[in-house]
Design an enzyme around this catalytic site. Structure first.
Site, mmCIF file in Angstrom:
data_model
loop_
_atom_site.group_PDB
_atom_site.id
_atom_site.type_symbol
_atom_site.label_atom_id
_atom_site.label_comp_id
_atom_site.label_asym_id
_atom_site.label_seq_id
_atom_site.Cartn_x
_atom_site.Cartn_y
_atom_site.Cartn_z
ATOM 1 N N LYS A 115 2.627 -1.052 -2.801
ATOM 2 C CA LYS A 115 1.567 -0.641 -2.072
ATOM 3 C C LYS A 115 2.407 0.197 -0.772
ATOM 4 O O LYS A 115 1.858 1.160 -0.007
ATOM 5 C CB LYS A 115 0.900 -1.792 -1.311
ATOM 6 N N LYS A 198 -2.668 0.018 -13.346
ATOM 7 C CA LYS A 198 -3.703 -0.936 -13.586
ATOM 8 C C LYS A 198 -5.057 -0.048 -12.939
ATOM 9 O O LYS A 198 -4.903 0.585 -12.048
ATOM 10 C CB LYS A 198 -3.296 -1.922 -12.188
ATOM 11 N N LYS A 201 -9.609 -0.499 -7.444
ATOM 12 C CA LYS A 201 -10.705 0.050 -6.564
ATOM 13 C C LYS A 201 -10.238 1.197 -5.614
ATOM 14 O O LYS A 201 -10.906 2.118 -4.995
ATOM 15 C CB LYS A 201 -11.463 -0.997 -6.016
#
Ligand code: TRP
Length: 331
Positions: A115, A198, A201
């Site tokens: 992230k 992955k 969203k």
């Protein structure tokens, strides 16, 4: 709460539209859990502000997430459903757990590393602290099990370590939770154009992702364009055929047919036809879900009542744990 059933905790961030990955990995299992466990399902809005949110859109996402919980069959009469920020004890326990977690432990978290790369202009402390807030979520309710997708496994391992540390220092004050991954093989659904990542969203490219509110045309388009390989043979090989394996995972999860049986059934099927079958199975599931979703989405007062009630019940439990912890710490 009766003591006969164990407690299971799960949560999702309302940081955008939920995806097929969220559905297959976690929320499609939530309904059945209600008969076996005391279920606590949270909407993790505090986790979601680790990235900047647009206020209006955020409110919408929170209530959409709630409506989706209901659409998949979560029943507020059976389960506790609540909004994380409405139970202040989460932040309170978070601080105490900060003081019981080591810098090095957090530095090892692969999600933080990933992230911070994506989010390089805003690597805030909340992003770093993220798994400790998860620990607060879980430990406040003395949860026995935590239902997560595979990608959250490392975080739950850390939560276990923190829980053991507290118990070691202060006597048995929290339940050490076990990770529960419903369908360990099929749990991780990958991005359609990049099946080594992955399905997320927050992906910048929407063609990587099937959203739960996508319509049939869009599902068909995305699945048809998904990246596969050129040998036109359908079998599971995650390393050499990540795209086909991902589609097999999706198809198997939605139909309940095992991968081995599917491989047999699809022996003479072309990729083109296979993709059509996968798209159809997704549409069928999602259209059903969407019907329920829109039904609940329009019941604004009902949704508000569920959150009010959920927060009230959750708070009672959370306060009990906080009292215990304050007590042993001498606060
Ligand atoms: N981090 C989880 C996710 O992104 C959501 C979450 C927040 C969670 N708190 C939790 C999951 C506690 C399990 C338990 O999927």
């Amino acid at each position: 709460m009766s003591l006969s059933k164990s407690i299971i905790f799960s949560a999702i961030q309302p940081s955008g539209q939920l995806t097929l990955g969220n559905y297959i990995g976690t929320i499609s299992h939530w309904m059945h859990m209600q008969d076996i466990y005391h279920c606590i399902y949270s909407i993790a809005d505090l986790h979601a502000i680790t990235v900047n949110q647009n206020k209006k859109l955020f409110r919408k996402n929170i209530f959409d997430t709630l409506a989706l919980y209901l659409a998949v069959g979560v029943n507020p009469k059976k389960s506790i459903i609540f909004l994380q920020s409405e139970v202040q004890e989460h932040c309170q326990l978070n601080w105490i757990l900060n003081c019981h977690t080591h810098f090095g432990e957090l530095m090892r978290m692969t999600q933080f590393k990933k992230k911070s790369k994506v989010n390089s202009s805003n690597i805030n402390i909340g992003l770093f602290n993220y798994p400790i807030l998860m620990a607060a979520d879980i430990l406040l309710y003395q949860s026995h099990k935590v239902l997560v997708g595979k990608d959250q496994m490392q975080h739950v391992e850390l939560v276990r370590d923190i829980a053991k540390r507290l118990n070691f220092l202060y006597g048995h004050i929290v339940t050490v939770p076990e990770v529960y991954i419903p369908n360990i093989n099929g749990a991780k659904i990958m991005a359609l154009l990049n099946p080594n990542n992955k399905m997320s969203k927050s992906d910048n490219n929407i063609n990587n992702v099937i959203f739960l509110l996508d319509n049939h045309e869009s599902i068909l388009k995305k699945i048809t364009r998904s990246v596969t390989d050129s040998d036109n043979k359908i079998f599971y090989d995650i390393k050499n055929k990540p795209g086909i394996s991902n589609l097999l995972n999706i198809y198997s999860s939605l139909t309940g047919i095992s991968i081995a049986v599917l491989e047999n059934m699809l022996m003479n099927t072309t990729y083109k036809h296979f993709k059509l079958l996968v798209a159809q199975s997704i549409s069928e599931k999602l259209l059903q879900l969407q019907e329920q979703f829109y039904y609940f989405k329009n019941k604004k007062n009902y949704l508000r009542d569920i959150l009010d009630f959920g927060a009230c019940v959750a708070k009672k439990q959370a306060k009990k744990t906080m009292k215990k912890i304050y007590n042993v710490l001498g606060l």
